[in-house]
Design a protein around this motif. Structure first.
Motif, PDB file in Angstrom:
ATOM      1  N   ILE A 137       0.844  -1.206   0.000  1.00 50.49           N
ATOM      2  CA  ILE A 137       0.000   0.000   0.000  1.00 50.49           C
ATOM      3  C   ILE A 137       0.874   1.249   0.000  1.00 50.49           C
ATOM      4  O   ILE A 137       0.661   2.177  -0.789  1.00 50.49           O
ATOM      5  N   LEU A 138       1.884   1.249   0.879  1.00 49.15           N
ATOM      6  CA  LEU A 138       2.740   2.436   0.990  1.00 49.15           C
ATOM      7  C   LEU A 138       3.414   2.761  -0.340  1.00 49.15           C
ATOM      8  O   LEU A 138       3.418   3.913  -0.788  1.00 49.15           O
ATOM      9  N   THR A 139       3.972   1.741  -0.975  1.00 54.62           N
ATOM     10  CA  THR A 139       4.697   1.979  -2.220  1.00 54.62           C
ATOM     11  C   THR A 139       3.749   2.457  -3.316  1.00 54.62           C
ATOM     12  O   THR A 139       4.061   3.407  -4.041  1.00 54.62           O
ATOM     13  N   LEU A 140       2.575   1.825  -3.424  1.00 49.00           N
ATOM     14  CA  LEU A 140       1.624   2.251  -4.450  1.00 49.00           C
ATOM     15  C   LEU A 140       1.151   3.683  -4.180  1.00 49.00           C
ATOM     16  O   LEU A 140       1.022   4.482  -5.109  1.00 49.00           O
ATOM     17  N   ASN A 141       0.928   4.004  -2.906  1.00 46.10           N
ATOM     18  CA  ASN A 141       0.531   5.369  -2.556  1.00 46.10           C
ATOM     19  C   ASN A 141       1.586   6.366  -2.986  1.00 46.10           C
ATOM     20  O   ASN A 141       1.292   7.408  -3.575  1.00 46.10           O
ATOM     21  N   HIS A 193       0.404   6.898 -11.727  1.00 45.11           N
ATOM     22  CA  HIS A 193      -0.963   6.689 -11.266  1.00 45.11           C
ATOM     23  C   HIS A 193      -0.989   6.008  -9.907  1.00 45.11           C
ATOM     24  O   HIS A 193      -0.065   5.277  -9.560  1.00 45.11           O
ATOM     25  N   THR A 194      -2.068   6.266  -9.154  1.00 48.06           N
ATOM     26  CA  THR A 194      -2.200   5.680  -7.833  1.00 48.06           C
ATOM     27  C   THR A 194      -3.040   4.412  -7.944  1.00 48.06           C
ATOM     28  O   THR A 194      -4.257   4.481  -8.093  1.00 48.06           O
ATOM     29  N   ALA A 195      -2.361   3.274  -7.835  1.00 43.37           N
ATOM     30  CA  ALA A 195      -3.103   2.013  -7.944  1.00 43.37           C
ATOM     31  C   ALA A 195      -4.072   1.849  -6.773  1.00 43.37           C
ATOM     32  O   ALA A 195      -5.128   1.250  -6.907  1.00 43.37           O
ATOM     33  N   THR A 196      -3.682   2.397  -5.612  1.00 35.55           N
ATOM     34  CA  THR A 196      -4.563   2.282  -4.442  1.00 35.55           C
ATOM     35  C   THR A 196      -5.715   3.287  -4.495  1.00 35.55           C
ATOM     36  O   THR A 196      -6.549   3.316  -3.600  1.00 35.55           O
ATOM     37  N   GLY A 197      -5.745   4.123  -5.552  1.00 28.82           N
ATOM     38  CA  GLY A 197      -6.848   5.051  -5.719  1.00 28.82           C
ATOM     39  C   GLY A 197      -7.950   4.464  -6.576  1.00 28.82           C
ATOM     40  O   GLY A 197      -8.774   5.194  -7.117  1.00 28.82           O
TER      41      GLY A 197
END
Lengths: 165, 330
Positions: free
Chosen positions: B171-175, B184-188
């Motif tokens: 999560i941290l890395t994707l954020n 792009h934000t994958a966690t978005g």
């Protein structure tokens, strides 16, 4: 907004696949060595701490022992010194006493000797005086008096002399 | 191939220019979502394969262009639809833009971990250095502050640490990748967060059933109330089973999207007022929001992880303790 809020099953499935794969690789090749190393390090640190604690306790014990030994030695030394001083004092006192005694004895001896010499001198003087007086009287009187009478006469006069002396 | 790519890029550019002014913001919001084209570092390239399951069989295409050439499906507003009736296929399992961003994130985390793992293998007792130190600090924090206090068992902590660590770093890395310009934000995207919440759901309930047994798990559905309250409690608790991962899903998605939308709105103000004097305010606030988003990146990764741990702890309840005590005493 549709693009933002859409829930695409494809993305969910892909994420599940990706995450599972990622979790597997991470757990096996990335996290395991870290965990092993962490546990080993923590174990080592805990051991080192325990050993340090033991070493500290041991050092404290040794120090206390040394301190006790030092105190004991000190007390012994003080005692020894005290005894030595006492002994020295005793020896000095004894020596002084002995010296005094020797002096006293010598003095007495000297006194006795002197008295003896005086008495001797006096006796000699008496005898010689008596001899002389006898010879003088014999010459003067030329009379043969009984020796025994003469002697008594002379001794009487000597006693008289002595008394007057 | 290259002509196809440049063709699509050109069409994309045309696509952008065609947008009427009133549709700019909706279009940009659309851009925050997922795409069939690779959208990285301000370039759009049509290289991602299309994988469809439709009509009982699989369809594979090299890219969007190839799919449209084949004539069976086409892209409308970013969605694959059948040319025939304009409806979506049964399942669109294409490798999309955000899937690629997940791969990027995965590779970054794995690279960091594997690199530091080499150092650990070389000398496990050496003090950690550099990135290894940063990773170790976070891992130790997760273990001591997140997992162990909630799982309350050394065995479970050891067993489930990889999951929580993986979750947090993913999560941290994707954020953080999402904060980089042109990324792009994958966690978005709800798809990503929903999938992560599904793993959390599986861990929470799987672990609970394994630790306290299916009877214990069912007993927990009573929520500690007397048996005659079951008609009320059981539905509530069953609902609760699903609201937890749902909350996780929406929380992460909304937090990661919100910052982007605020940035978009602030910059949009300049164009709305058509005045350059709005710019300093917009830029100033944008920088503030950007910094806030950096904080939120760490915060949300942490919150997702700790909430999962808390839910696991709740699901196990105190039974784990008793179970453990019985084991150790016998």
């Amino acid at each position: 907004m549709e693009g933002l809020l859409q829930i695409s099953p494809g993305l969910i499935i892909w994420t599940l696949i990706n995450f599972s794969l990622y979790l597997f690789i991470l757990a096996k090749f990335g996290f395991k060595p870290l965990q092993t190393a962490l546990e080993r390090r923590e174990q080592t640190i805990a051991d080192a701490l325990r050993q340090a604690e033991q070493a500290r306790a041991e050092a404290q014990r040794l120090q206390a022992e040394a301190e006790e030994l030092r105190k004991k030695t000190h007390a012994e030394m003080v005692e020894l010194l005290r005894q030595a001083r006492q002994q020295a004092e005793r020896i000095v006192a004894k020596a002084a006493e002995e010296g005094e005694q020797v002096k006293h004895t010598k003095l007495q001896e000297a006194e006795r000797e002197i008295e003896r010499l005086i008495a001797e001198a006096r006796a000699t003087l008496q005898r010689e005086a008596a001899e002389l007086a006898l010879q003088m009287t014999q010459k003067l009187l030329a009379t043969a008096l009984d020796g025994e009478q003469h002697r008594r006469l002379i001794e009487q006069s000597l006693t008289y002399l002595e008394r007057t002396n | 191939m290259s002509s196809a790519v440049s063709d699509t890029v050109a069409s994309q550019h045309r696509h952008h220019e065609d947008i009427p002014p009133s549709q700019v913001i909706p279009h940009l919001l659309e851009e925050l979502g997922d795409h069939h084209e690779l959208n990285i570092a301000f370039t759009t390239t049509d290289v991602l394969p299309i994988i469809l399951y439709d009509g009982g069989r699989w369809h594979f295409y090299q890219n969007v262009h190839a799919m449209e050439q084949a004539g069976e499906y086409r892209l409308v507003k970013g969605h694959v639809v059948r040319v025939q009736d304009g409806k979506s296929p049964t399942l669109d399992l294409s490798v999309t833009n955000l899937v690629v961003f997940q791969w990027i994130g995965m590779l970054i985390v794995l690279a960091l971990f594997v690199l530091s793992a080499r150092r650990y293998r070389r000398d496990p007792l050496a003090p950690p250095r550099g990135i290894q130190n940063a990773i170790e600090a976070l891992v130790v924090y997760i273990r001591d502050e997140v997992v162990r206090p909630n799982l309350r068992s050394e065995r479970l902590t050891r067993q489930f640490m990889p999951y929580f660590v993986a979750l947090f770093f993913f999560i941290l890395t994707l954020n953080l990748i999402g904060l980089l310009p042109g990324m792009h934000t994958a966690t978005g995207a709800i798809g990503t967060t929903a999938a992560l919440a599904i793993t959390a759901f599986l861990v929470i309930n799987g672990l609970a059933i394994r630790e306290i047994g299916i009877r214990g798990w069912l007993h927990h559905l009573l929520g500690g109330a007397p048996v005659y309250l079951a008609p009320i409690m059981v539905p509530i608790e069953i609902l609760g089973l699903f609201t937890k991962p749902f909350a996780l899903t929406v929380r992460l998605f909304a937090n990661m999207s919100a910052g982007h939308i605020i940035l978009l709105s602030l910059i949009g103000l300049i164009f709305y007022f058509r005045s350059i004097f709005v710019a300093p305010m917009s830029v100033g606030f944008s920088i503030f929001i950007y910094l806030l988003e950096t904080l939120v990146c760490f915060l949300q990764a942490y919150i997702f992880t700790i909430l999962t741990a808390v839910f696991v702890g709740l699901a196990i309840g105190d039974h784990a303790h008793e179970h453990h005590a019985e084991q150790s005493s016998s």
